[in-house]
Design a protein around this motif. Structure first.
Motif, PDB file in Angstrom:
ATOM      1  N   ARG A  49       0.870  -1.169   0.000  1.00 43.53           N
ATOM      2  CA  ARG A  49       0.000   0.000   0.000  1.00 43.53           C
ATOM      3  C   ARG A  49       0.912   1.225   0.000  1.00 43.53           C
ATOM      4  NH1 ARG A  49      -5.261  -0.857   3.384  1.00 43.53           N
ATOM      5  NH2 ARG A  49      -5.052   1.383   3.290  1.00 43.53           N
ATOM      6  N   ILE A  50       0.387   2.352  -0.390  1.00 40.74           N
ATOM      7  CA  ILE A  50       1.177   3.579  -0.451  1.00 40.74           C
ATOM      8  C   ILE A  50       1.831   3.873   0.889  1.00 40.74           C
ATOM      9  CG2 ILE A  50       1.023   6.089  -0.724  1.00 40.74           C
ATOM     10  CD1 ILE A  50      -1.178   5.549  -2.830  1.00 40.74           C
ATOM     11  N   GLU A  51       1.083   3.742   1.963  1.00 47.19           N
ATOM     12  CA  GLU A  51       1.638   4.081   3.281  1.00 47.19           C
ATOM     13  C   GLU A  51       2.742   3.122   3.710  1.00 47.19           C
ATOM     14  OE1 GLU A  51      -2.257   1.871   4.268  1.00 47.19           O
ATOM     15  OE2 GLU A  51      -1.624   3.343   2.802  1.00 47.19           O
ATOM     16  N   HIS A  52       2.751   1.909   3.199  1.00 48.31           N
ATOM     17  CA  HIS A  52       3.844   0.985   3.520  1.00 48.31           C
ATOM     18  C   HIS A  52       5.181   1.588   3.094  1.00 48.31           C
ATOM     19  CE1 HIS A  52       0.962  -2.741   3.221  1.00 48.31           C
ATOM     20  NE2 HIS A  52       0.779  -2.050   4.338  1.00 48.31           N
ATOM     21  N   TYR A  78      10.668  13.422  -1.882  1.00 43.78           N
ATOM     22  CA  TYR A  78      11.291  12.289  -2.559  1.00 43.78           C
ATOM     23  C   TYR A  78      10.451  11.020  -2.622  1.00 43.78           C
ATOM     24  CZ  TYR A  78      15.390  15.210  -2.675  1.00 43.78           C
ATOM     25  OH  TYR A  78      16.247  16.250  -2.920  1.00 43.78           O
ATOM     26  N   VAL A  79       9.282  11.020  -2.002  1.00 39.74           N
ATOM     27  CA  VAL A  79       8.362   9.890  -2.155  1.00 39.74           C
ATOM     28  C   VAL A  79       7.100  10.361  -2.872  1.00 39.74           C
ATOM     29  CG1 VAL A  79       7.012   8.087  -1.004  1.00 39.74           C
ATOM     30  CG2 VAL A  79       9.263   8.704  -0.114  1.00 39.74           C
ATOM     31  N   LYS A  80       6.434  11.360  -2.320  1.00 40.73           N
ATOM     32  CA  LYS A  80       5.168  11.810  -2.911  1.00 40.73           C
ATOM     33  C   LYS A  80       5.335  12.466  -4.274  1.00 40.73           C
ATOM     34  CE  LYS A  80       2.405  12.404   1.231  1.00 40.73           C
ATOM     35  NZ  LYS A  80       1.598  13.357   2.028  1.00 40.73           N
ATOM     36  N   GLU A  81       6.461  13.105  -4.496  1.00 41.16           N
ATOM     37  CA  GLU A  81       6.677  13.819  -5.758  1.00 41.16           C
ATOM     38  C   GLU A  81       7.452  13.014  -6.789  1.00 41.16           C
ATOM     39  OE1 GLU A  81       5.278  16.746  -6.519  1.00 41.16           O
ATOM     40  OE2 GLU A  81       4.317  16.715  -4.552  1.00 41.16           O
ATOM     41  N   ARG A  82       7.679  11.730  -6.526  1.00 39.33           N
ATOM     42  CA  ARG A  82       8.416  10.858  -7.433  1.00 39.33           C
ATOM     43  C   ARG A  82       7.546   9.640  -7.744  1.00 39.33           C
ATOM     44  NH1 ARG A  82      11.964  12.625 -10.106  1.00 39.33           N
ATOM     45  NH2 ARG A  82      12.806  10.545 -10.328  1.00 39.33           N
TER      46      ARG A  82
END
Length: 121
Positions: A49-52, A78-82
């Motif tokens: 899942r995304i939160e993982h 570096y996670v949400k924008e990639r």
């Protein structure tokens, strides 16, 4: 990778220390509504899942010494924008280090399934 679960990785814009000690693992579990071994299984099987991904990296940065606000800023950048898949390996390495420690230090730190494969079970 060290026995205490600390791992240093090239990530984002530099080299960062990540560590999920007991307290961070509890926070990860709360954030994901799943235990750390379940999160690791999802990461390894390609069904996270995304939160993982995001929470493993964020709590790993906090455990590695970044402030909560800096860890949030870094994961936003570096996670949400990639592309999300870019961070699956990073999250997996962080969680393996936390759960199994440094496999290169002693055979004791190897995951149980490796010991059984080697006939030590």
């Amino acid at each position: 990778m060290s026995r205490n679960g600390d791992v240093s990785l090239a990530w984002g814009d530099g080299e960062y220390s990540f560590r999920l000690a007991y307290g961070e693992l509890e926070k990860l579990q709360e954030a994901c509504d799943a235990g750390p071994f379940h999160v690791l299984q999802a990461l390894r099987s390609g069904t996270p899942r995304i939160e993982h991904i995001l929470e493993t990296i964020r709590w790993g940065l906090i455990g590695g010494g970044l402030s909560s606000s800096e860890a949030l800023r870094m994961t936003n950048l570096y996670v949400k924008e990639r592309p999300l898949a870019e961070n699956v390996v990073t999250a997996t390495i962080i969680l393996v280090a936390a759960l199994y420690g440094g496999g290169d230090e002693t055979d004791e730190a190897s995951p149980p399934e490796k010991k059984l494969e080697a006939g030590e079970g």
